[in-house]
Write a protein that holds these residues in place. Sequence first.
Motif, PDB file in Angstrom:
ATOM      1  N   UNK A 104      21.598  55.505  18.218  1.00  0.00           N
ATOM      2  CA  UNK A 104      20.647  56.018  17.538  1.00  0.00           C
ATOM      3  C   UNK A 104      19.874  57.313  18.231  1.00  0.00           C
ATOM      4  N   UNK A 105      19.949  58.432  17.635  1.00  0.00           N
ATOM      5  CA  UNK A 105      19.141  59.603  18.072  1.00  0.00           C
ATOM      6  C   UNK A 105      17.772  59.367  17.471  1.00  0.00           C
ATOM      7  N   UNK A 106      16.640  59.599  18.727  1.00  0.00           N
ATOM      8  CA  UNK A 106      15.425  59.457  18.251  1.00  0.00           C
ATOM      9  C   UNK A 106      14.635  60.727  17.957  1.00  0.00           C
ATOM     10  N   UNK A 107      15.489  61.886  18.057  1.00  0.00           N
ATOM     11  CA  UNK A 107      14.901  62.993  17.775  1.00  0.00           C
ATOM     12  C   UNK A 107      15.402  63.607  16.497  1.00  0.00           C
ATOM     13  N   UNK A 108      14.502  64.126  15.669  1.00  0.00           N
ATOM     14  CA  UNK A 108      14.918  64.683  14.371  1.00  0.00           C
ATOM     15  C   UNK A 108      14.679  66.258  14.443  1.00  0.00           C
ATOM     16  N   UNK A 109      15.431  67.024  13.495  1.00  0.00           N
ATOM     17  CA  UNK A 109      15.219  68.498  13.814  1.00  0.00           C
ATOM     18  C   UNK A 109      14.838  68.844  12.147  1.00  0.00           C
ATOM     19  N   UNK A 110      14.116  70.001  11.960  1.00  0.00           N
ATOM     20  CA  UNK A 110      14.049  70.809  10.670  1.00  0.00           C
ATOM     21  C   UNK A 110      14.653  72.081  10.910  1.00  0.00           C
ATOM     22  N   UNK A 111      15.586  72.454  10.123  1.00  0.00           N
ATOM     23  CA  UNK A 111      16.473  73.483  10.244  1.00  0.00           C
ATOM     24  C   UNK A 111      16.786  73.998   8.608  1.00  0.00           C
ATOM     25  N   UNK A 112      17.525  75.237   8.891  1.00  0.00           N
ATOM     26  CA  UNK A 112      17.607  75.940   7.413  1.00  0.00           C
ATOM     27  C   UNK A 112      17.007  76.861   7.030  1.00  0.00           C
ATOM     28  N   UNK A 113      16.413  77.160   5.796  1.00  0.00           N
ATOM     29  CA  UNK A 113      15.806  78.580   5.502  1.00  0.00           C
ATOM     30  C   UNK A 113      14.291  78.394   5.923  1.00  0.00           C
ATOM     31  N   UNK A 114      14.285  78.297   7.301  1.00  0.00           N
ATOM     32  CA  UNK A 114      13.040  78.272   8.070  1.00  0.00           C
ATOM     33  C   UNK A 114      12.908  79.276   9.177  1.00  0.00           C
ATOM     34  N   UNK A 115      11.693  79.735   9.181  1.00  0.00           N
ATOM     35  CA  UNK A 115      11.456  80.958  10.140  1.00  0.00           C
ATOM     36  C   UNK A 115      11.515  80.207  11.657  1.00  0.00           C
ATOM     37  N   UNK A 116      11.132  79.046  11.963  1.00  0.00           N
ATOM     38  CA  UNK A 116      11.287  78.434  13.159  1.00  0.00           C
ATOM     39  C   UNK A 116      11.948  76.978  12.769  1.00  0.00           C
ATOM     40  N   UNK A 117      13.048  76.715  13.478  1.00  0.00           N
ATOM     41  CA  UNK A 117      13.724  75.644  13.512  1.00  0.00           C
ATOM     42  C   UNK A 117      12.740  74.659  14.708  1.00  0.00           C
ATOM     43  N   UNK A 118      12.598  73.340  14.058  1.00  0.00           N
ATOM     44  CA  UNK A 118      11.405  72.601  14.832  1.00  0.00           C
ATOM     45  C   UNK A 118      12.177  71.012  15.415  1.00  0.00           C
ATOM     46  N   UNK A 119      11.932  70.723  16.540  1.00  0.00           N
ATOM     47  CA  UNK A 119      12.268  69.516  16.691  1.00  0.00           C
ATOM     48  C   UNK A 119      11.243  68.561  17.114  1.00  0.00           C
ATOM     49  N   UNK A 120      11.420  67.435  16.339  1.00  0.00           N
ATOM     50  CA  UNK A 120      10.568  66.355  16.331  1.00  0.00           C
ATOM     51  C   UNK A 120      10.779  65.108  17.091  1.00  0.00           C
ATOM     52  N   UNK A 121       9.907  64.690  17.731  1.00  0.00           N
ATOM     53  CA  UNK A 121       9.879  63.403  18.775  1.00  0.00           C
ATOM     54  C   UNK A 121       9.071  62.318  18.036  1.00  0.00           C
ATOM     55  N   UNK A 122       9.475  61.591  17.357  1.00  0.00           N
ATOM     56  CA  UNK A 122       8.429  60.492  16.723  1.00  0.00           C
ATOM     57  C   UNK A 122       7.887  59.468  17.721  1.00  0.00           C
ATOM     58  N   UNK A 123       8.403  59.440  18.786  1.00  0.00           N
ATOM     59  CA  UNK A 123       8.112  58.275  20.061  1.00  0.00           C
ATOM     60  C   UNK A 123       6.549  58.914  20.410  1.00  0.00           C
ATOM     61  N   UNK A 124       6.169  60.375  20.267  1.00  0.00           N
ATOM     62  CA  UNK A 124       4.851  60.833  20.755  1.00  0.00           C
ATOM     63  C   UNK A 124       3.857  60.772  19.787  1.00  0.00           C
TER      64      UNK A 124
END
Length: 162
Positions: free
Chosen positions: A1-21
């Motif tokens: 299981x990957x614990x990191x999520x990303x927000x990508x696509x039609x966005x100005x900034x791609x973001x990486x999310x770490x729910x453990x924090x």
Amino acid sequence: MNTILTITGNVRFSITLDPSTWIFDDRKIEEKDFFSVSEEKLEDYTEVMSKHWSREIQEGQAFPPTLKTEKRYEKEKLVTSTYGILLHPFIMNAEPGEDAMEIEIVTKEKSYYFPLEKVNSMLLCFSKLGKPIKENGPVLLYFRDGSNKDKPISSIERFTIH
């Protein structure tokens, strides 16, 4: 299981999310409160937390003797409660394009598509009874109206804005 999520696509900034924090994030809310909180109360809560955060940055964090018991209670609550965090601020930080219309929630099994406006009503549950969500995690997605309270969207891998 990957614990990191990303927000990508039609966005100005791609973001990486770490729910453990997120357990340390002041924006977290208890899952039980999410379904009972109105939009106005949530905005009030956000405003109060913003002022608190600003004060701590400017003045430093202080723990008067009267808060020692409260601090102990808060620590205990962290290891026994279920918490979530709103998805909306993360999407807004990614700055969706002006022509962005929908969000795709990609899971291991399939993708879900929702109008971008629906992000305002999404909560990412990242902690169940004080523990990170490992099975079907790292987050579970709930809607504020409680329509999927018994069957949240699980096994989320990423968010893509279209």
